[in-house]
Scaffold this active site. Structure first.
Site, PDB file in Angstrom:
ATOM      1  N   GLY A   3      51.705  47.228  43.176  1.00  0.00           N
ATOM      2  CA  GLY A   3      51.752  45.840  42.711  1.00  0.00           C
ATOM      3  C   GLY A   3      52.706  44.945  43.479  1.00  0.00           C
ATOM      4  O   GLY A   3      53.341  44.068  42.905  1.00  0.00           O
ATOM      5  N   MET A  42      41.679  48.630  43.289  1.00  0.00           N
ATOM      6  CA  MET A  42      40.815  49.459  44.124  1.00  0.00           C
ATOM      7  C   MET A  42      39.430  49.714  43.510  1.00  0.00           C
ATOM      8  O   MET A  42      38.962  50.839  43.447  1.00  0.00           O
ATOM      9  CB  MET A  42      41.509  50.797  44.441  1.00  0.00           C
ATOM     10  CG  MET A  42      42.856  50.655  45.124  1.00  0.00           C
ATOM     11  SD  MET A  42      42.840  49.544  46.547  1.00  0.00           S
ATOM     12  CE  MET A  42      42.029  50.584  47.748  1.00  0.00           C
ATOM     13  N   ILE A  48      35.385  47.705  43.226  1.00  0.00           N
ATOM     14  CA  ILE A  48      34.535  46.566  43.588  1.00  0.00           C
ATOM     15  C   ILE A  48      33.967  45.995  42.288  1.00  0.00           C
ATOM     16  O   ILE A  48      33.417  46.727  41.466  1.00  0.00           O
ATOM     17  CB  ILE A  48      33.414  47.008  44.554  1.00  0.00           C
ATOM     18  CG1 ILE A  48      34.036  47.451  45.886  1.00  0.00           C
ATOM     19  CG2 ILE A  48      32.411  45.873  44.773  1.00  0.00           C
ATOM     20  CD1 ILE A  48      33.069  48.139  46.831  1.00  0.00           C
ATOM     21  N   LEU A  49      34.132  44.701  42.106  1.00  0.00           N
ATOM     22  CA  LEU A  49      33.649  44.055  40.881  1.00  0.00           C
ATOM     23  C   LEU A  49      32.132  43.912  40.894  1.00  0.00           C
ATOM     24  O   LEU A  49      31.526  43.751  41.948  1.00  0.00           O
ATOM     25  CB  LEU A  49      34.298  42.675  40.737  1.00  0.00           C
ATOM     26  CG  LEU A  49      35.816  42.652  40.579  1.00  0.00           C
ATOM     27  CD1 LEU A  49      36.324  41.214  40.663  1.00  0.00           C
ATOM     28  CD2 LEU A  49      36.256  43.286  39.272  1.00  0.00           C
ATOM     29  N   HIS A  56      43.123  39.677  51.729  1.00  0.00           N
ATOM     30  CA  HIS A  56      42.626  40.668  52.693  1.00  0.00           C
ATOM     31  C   HIS A  56      43.537  40.663  53.915  1.00  0.00           C
ATOM     32  O   HIS A  56      43.894  39.583  54.414  1.00  0.00           O
ATOM     33  CB  HIS A  56      41.190  40.308  53.098  1.00  0.00           C
ATOM     34  CG  HIS A  56      40.583  41.296  54.033  1.00  0.00           C
ATOM     35  ND1 HIS A  56      40.238  42.567  53.627  1.00  0.00           N
ATOM     36  CD2 HIS A  56      40.271  41.215  55.347  1.00  0.00           C
ATOM     37  CE1 HIS A  56      39.741  43.231  54.680  1.00  0.00           C
ATOM     38  NE2 HIS A  56      39.754  42.428  55.722  1.00  0.00           N
TER      39      HIS A  56
END
Length: 209
Positions: free
Chosen positions: A15, A98, A100-101, A117
């Site tokens: 975080g 980690m 993917i939505l 990114h």
């Protein structure tokens, strides 16, 4: 009417970007309310950091989860709803999350989800961006904060920061220098959204004076 946005941050690990965002919100008085930090891993170090800032934390475990992405994302949505977070009043920041939505989740919170990114998009999307940059021989890389859409690192770009690639750079060394830029770029993007300083027109993010 001025709506104070509610901030939710999704993490999986240490975080460090979440920490940078929460620190900036506090120090710079960014007009946004950090409401909840959600992790898909109970062991995420970032959970402890969030609590130090007085932000509530929730775990929506993904390990051993057999369903599809949308099924899992609905569990995230349940947590958001519990905290009064809707598609009308929120900003959702992915900070080392980690997973993917699902397209359904992204559609529901259109232009409300940010990601960072470690490259200057559209160059080097996907995994190992720093390694891709070194292997390609670029002279500059950096980081990009963008809205999340259905593609991989393809959403409208808000903020970018440049990092020079050195002759003898290793992936680790470049990653470290890019991360230092990430910790400034991500809070800056959050500030722009919170202060209603941007407008999304198609692929372009326009800055409002």
């Amino acid at each position: 009417i001025y709506i104070l946005l509610k901030l939710a941050i999704l993490i999986s690990g240490r975080g460090s970007n979440m920490n940078a965002i929460l620190r900036a919100v506090k120090k710079q008085n960014i007009p946004i309310e950090p409401v909840v930090v959600i992790s898909n891993k109970p062991s995420a170090k970032g959970l402890g950091i969030a609590r130090k800032y007085g932000v509530k934390t929730e775990i929506v475990e993904s390990k051993g989860f057999q369903g599809n992405r949308w099924e899992y994302d609905q569990k995230i949505m349940d947590v958001l709803t519990k905290y009064g977070i809707t598609s009308k009043n929120c900003l959702i920041c992915l900070a080392g999350f980690m997973r993917i939505l699902s397209p359904e989740f992204i559609k529901k919170y259109k232009n409300c989800i940010l990601n960072i990114h470690p490259a200057i998009l559209p160059a080097f999307p996907g995994l190992d961006a720093q390694k891709q940059a070194i292997n390609y021989g670029v002279k500059y890389s950096g980081c990009t904060v963008h809205f999340v859409d259905d593609g991989v690192d393809t959403g409208p770009i808000i903020v970018q920061a440049l990092v020079r690639v050195k002759n003898d750079d290793t992936e680790e060394a470049l990653t470290k220098r890019i991360l230092a830029k990430e910790h400034k770029a991500y809070p800056e993007a959050v500030r722009l959204v919170a202060q209603k300083k941007i407008k999304v027109v198609g692929r372009n993010v326009k800055f409002l004076s």
